[in-house]
Design an enzyme around this catalytic site. Structure first.
Site, PDB file in Angstrom:
ATOM      1  N   HIS A 353       0.860  -1.408  -0.100  1.00  0.00           N
ATOM      2  CA  HIS A 353       0.127  -0.018   0.061  1.00  0.00           C
ATOM      3  C   HIS A 353       0.752   1.244  -0.143  1.00  0.00           C
ATOM      4  CE1 HIS A 353      -3.277   2.582   1.214  1.00  0.00           C
ATOM      5  NE2 HIS A 353      -2.308   3.112   2.109  1.00  0.00           N
ATOM      6  N   GLU A 354       1.916   1.070   0.948  1.00  0.00           N
ATOM      7  CA  GLU A 354       2.598   2.444   1.031  1.00  0.00           C
ATOM      8  C   GLU A 354       3.601   2.767  -0.312  1.00  0.00           C
ATOM      9  OE1 GLU A 354       2.496   4.506   3.215  1.00  0.00           O
ATOM     10  OE2 GLU A 354       1.041   3.237   4.563  1.00  0.00           O
ATOM     11  N   HIS A 357       1.738   4.286  -3.012  1.00  0.00           N
ATOM     12  CA  HIS A 357       1.554   5.776  -3.057  1.00  0.00           C
ATOM     13  C   HIS A 357       2.663   6.316  -3.887  1.00  0.00           C
ATOM     14  CE1 HIS A 357      -1.629   6.691  -0.192  1.00  0.00           C
ATOM     15  NE2 HIS A 357      -1.171   5.901   0.688  1.00  0.00           N
ATOM     16  N   GLU A 433      -5.737   7.412  -0.780  1.00  0.00           N
ATOM     17  CA  GLU A 433      -5.756   6.085   0.101  1.00  0.00           C
ATOM     18  C   GLU A 433      -6.410   4.783  -0.537  1.00  0.00           C
ATOM     19  OE1 GLU A 433      -3.945   5.683   2.863  1.00  0.00           O
ATOM     20  OE2 GLU A 433      -2.951   7.659   2.631  1.00  0.00           O
ATOM     21  N   ASP A 437      -4.936   1.310  -1.769  1.00  0.00           N
ATOM     22  CA  ASP A 437      -5.265   0.149  -1.515  1.00  0.00           C
ATOM     23  C   ASP A 437      -5.751  -0.717  -2.650  1.00  0.00           C
ATOM     24  OD1 ASP A 437      -5.374   0.802   1.327  1.00  0.00           O
ATOM     25  OD2 ASP A 437      -7.653   1.172   1.318  1.00  0.00           O
TER      26      ASP A 437
END
Length: 495
Positions: A353-354, A357, A433, A437
């Site tokens: 997930h990070e 980004h 976000e 995801d």
């Protein structure tokens, strides 16, 4: 002071304290007549609006029944995990590993339900304290405005500068007097905020089992923070003021360039120099987790060079993970608390997930959005920089220092714009976000990310039934149930 008639005036002003000539003020101008009154009204209006949202959230924290939507969503997740568990097992696993996997694969819904009462109590304590702190903040802000705290503090700094250092001319020694002024403001702010920080840390956080730091460590952190404020903040303010004064009509362009460079420098030295002053960073021990993290980074072309574990448990039981670095020198930091709260697959999904980004450009876009924000703010500041009527409304009738002009601009004219932009940036953050995801889902990590988020949520006693208005206004991350439902919808589309 008559508050039923305009213009409002501060209790303390420079014209009342000095026989020197005051600036030429147009007492009929809109700036002079309306600025102080509208600033107070806007401050109270924002407080009242946010107070209504706080009351709604407080009502949500008083609910005793586990939210039905979250129950149905997590029950579906448990069902999927159970079906996966029933698939043929890896015969190469030994008994200890199999037992650990079984323990970590326990149904999530009962665990969340068990923590629901504690999460509600934690949230209620935080919202009650937050409402009290907000009330104090607005009372202090309005009192400081009406009493003329800024002109009083500036005159005090100028007096000390003249008395102890011979800085007789405020205009000639403005930057040096500004540093004294900012030191006084910082000390006052530290003193007034200290009781609230102490109660939050050693009252609420300790009561609910999160705080791990001692009073000595707390005070040590505070002293280090103040020292860094002086060492970094002092030169920063001095250089900023010099650029504004020397930059001429288009100073905002030079300020924008300076702030961009400063941001890049701080993004480099904060994690590598400043944060190690407060926490210990050690390389993640060799093992399958380290191997898999580097493999994931290679898969996504993320130039990971170092992987650290941070001793976050020294201060708090809360968990986190973050990335930093530039170009081909990137690093990832895992809180030691995270390693004990979720299993290895879930850590990989969280990092997926990070990394999403980064891969989707969110990190870069957030940086440039911030820089554009500052560029726009200083451009509009340049249009009002010479508005002596505005500053006179707040008690600066003799000499308006650049730092005060800047503070008053952000507190008055820019404040409504800032609130509106902050709301849109919150919406933008939630959009990112969901996108990150989805990125993790596309990496085939959907189920382990869902379970990892649930575990982090229950370990951190996150809000399980937040008020929709409150979360829309305040939350930079979507509520847990919305994220889980979105990922499950993506899973259904992929089947």
């Amino acid at each position: 002071m008559d508050y039923l008639n305009l213009p409002w005036t501060t209790y303390y002003s420079q014209s009342q304290q000095s026989q020197e000539a005051v600036v030429d003020v147009d007492t009929e101008s809109l700036y002079y007549v309306w600025s102080l009154a509208l600033t107070v009204v806007f401050t109270v209006a924002v407080y009242s609006f946010e107070g209504i949202l706080d009351e709604r959230q407080k009502g949500s924290y008083k609910k005793t029944l586990f939210p039905k939507e979250l129950e149905a969503t997590v029950a579906a997740i448990d069902q999927e995990r159970l079906l996966k568990k029933k698939q043929p097992a890896n015969n190469n696993k030994n008994n200890d590993t199999q037992q650990k996997d079984d323990d970590e694969s326990k149904p999530l819904l009962p665990q969340l339900q068990d923590k629901f009462k504690n999460a509600q109590a934690y949230g209620l304590d935080k919202i009650n304290f937050g409402m009290f702190a907000s009330t104090y903040d607005v009372v202090e802000s309005v009192a400081f405005l009406l009493m003329g705290f800024l002109p009083f503090t500036w005159d005090l700094a100028a007096k000390w500068g003249d008395q102890y250092f011979g800085w007789s001319s405020e205009e000639e020694h403005e930057i040096k007097i500004t540093l004294v002024f900012m030191a006084i403001v910082t000390v006052v702010g530290t003193i007034t905020s200290l009781p609230f920080e102490l109660y939050s840390t050693f009252g609420i956080e300790r009561k609910h089992g999160f705080n791990k730091q001692t009073l000595g460590l707390f005070l040590s952190d505070k002293i280090k923070s103040l020292a860094l404020t002086c060492i970094i903040g002092g030169p920063f303010v001095a250089l900023l003021l010099w650029i504004i004064k020397a930059g001429g009509e288009y100073f905002y362009i030079y300020v924008w360039g300076f702030l961009t460079c400063f941001s890049l420098i701080m993004m480099t030295i904060v994690p590598t120099v400043i944060m190690p002053m407060f926490n210990k960073y050690e390389p993640l021990p060799e093992g399958t987790l380290k191997t898999r993290v580097f493999a994931l980074a290679d898969q996504l072309k993320y130039p990971l060079t170092k992987l650290f574990v941070m001793d976050g448990s020294k201060r708090s039981a809360h968990s986190n993970a973050f990335m930093f670095g530039f170009g081909s020198n990137r690093r990832i930091v895992l809180f030691d608390t995270l390693l004990t709260q979720v299993k290895e697959d879930e850590i990989l999904a969280i990092l997926g997930h990070e990394l999403g980004h980064w891969k989707l450009g969110h990190t870069l876009s957030n940086f440039w959005v911030t820089q554009i924000y500052f560029g726009a703010a200083f451009y509009f500041f340049s249009l009002t920089f010479g508005a002596t009527d505005l500053y006179a409304a707040f008690g600066f009738t003799k000499f308006t220092p650049t730092i005060v002009a800047l503070l008053l601009f952000f507190q008055t004219l820019w404040a409504p714009v800032d609130k509106l932009l902050s709301f849109f940036l919150t919406i933008f953050s939630r959009h990112n976000e969901f996108a990150a995801d989805e990125f993790s889902v596309n990496l085939e990590m959907s189920q382990v990310l869902q379970s990892g988020l649930c575990k982090i949520h229950l370990e951190n006693l996150g809000a399980m039934c937040p008020d929709p208005w409150y979360s829309m206004y305040h939350y930079s991350h979507p509520p847990l149930v919305e994220r889980l439902a979105a990922m499950m919808a993506l899973d259904r589309k992929r089947k």
